[in-house]
Scaffold this active site. Sequence first.
Site, short mmCIF file in Angstrom:
data_model
loop_
_atom_site.label_atom_id
_atom_site.label_comp_id
_atom_site.label_asym_id
_atom_site.label_seq_id
_atom_site.Cartn_x
_atom_site.Cartn_y
_atom_site.Cartn_z
CD GLU A 84 0.70 23.65 -12.28
OE1 GLU A 84 0.09 24.47 -13.02
OE2 GLU A 84 1.78 23.12 -12.60
CD GLU B 131 -1.48 20.18 -5.46
OE1 GLU B 131 -0.25 19.92 -5.50
OE2 GLU B 131 -2.25 19.92 -6.39
#
Length: 333
Positions: A297, A156
């Site tokens: 991420e 994310e």
Amino acid sequence: MKKEDLQSLLDDKTKPIGSLGRLEKLAVQAASVLGHRNSPDMGATLTIFAGDHGIATNSVSAFPQEVTGQMVANFLAGGAAANVIAATLNVPVTVVDCGIAAVPAPHPALVDLRLGSGTADSAAGPAMTAQTAERAIEQGRRFAAGLSGKMACFGEMGIANTSAATLVVHKLSGMEIGELVGRGTGLGDEALSHKRKVLERAAARTGKLAPMEVLAQVGGFEIGTMAGAMIGASEAGMLVVVDGFIATSAAALARAIEPASADAFVYAHRSAEQGHRVLLEWLDADPLLDFDMRLGEGTGGLLAVPIIRAALSLFSMASFSQAGVSGAGGSAS
């Protein structure tokens, strides 16, 4: 195959029973979802879900909100940590715009699932409508059904998403905000104290909530879409590789909505974010790695991919009888 049958297969391999420790447990879990035979579609993908958060207007992050859009551009250009790690593993990276403040330029690796230009400020009112929360889950579910390969890594990006994740976990678990709130992008002590007060104010707006109400009241567009994708990937027979704090908050939400989905979840690592450690304990999750990471991420999820592949390879070992090796009883079995 049932897990006990898979464990029996491993126990008959040319090694002392249980000698590969947690790798065997991982092998059994992965094989129960994917099957124990290696196949051409055993590849992995990384999806990075991006969204902005209205609660960022309360100065709960060390970085300004425009960084979300800038990092999305960086992902698409291949310049982020997730990109370079994924490249070493031959894992393709897709970015999903769930609703960042600035609309990104079109790109082959960008999927448009925008639910708005960021959520509303959950310290002042609901982050999104109930209808939008339902859309987030359903669009994530549909997206995951179209993924290739058998291992779905989810990450994310979104300034202030540790705040949203903290609130989601607080409402799902009942744990105090003070136990969960962390420094996120690197807040100092004074800023951390301010963040806690803002989150306590947001939490106090509502009492006990059902899972979908949690998403609507305090969640994020990317958290809801990722939770839906985790459910969808599990339904499609994929292994779901869960990254850090925000991804694990999505996993907790997915589990609350669809409990059976959790059977497919592999928790990749324990992050340095305070809330992640207590959340993993609440979930009774045993993450594979602890590298003191807190980037997000999907970086931690990527690191688990070769370990999962190695675990599945154990089923290709020779049995005692195939190798002509004597077992514990003194004869080949």
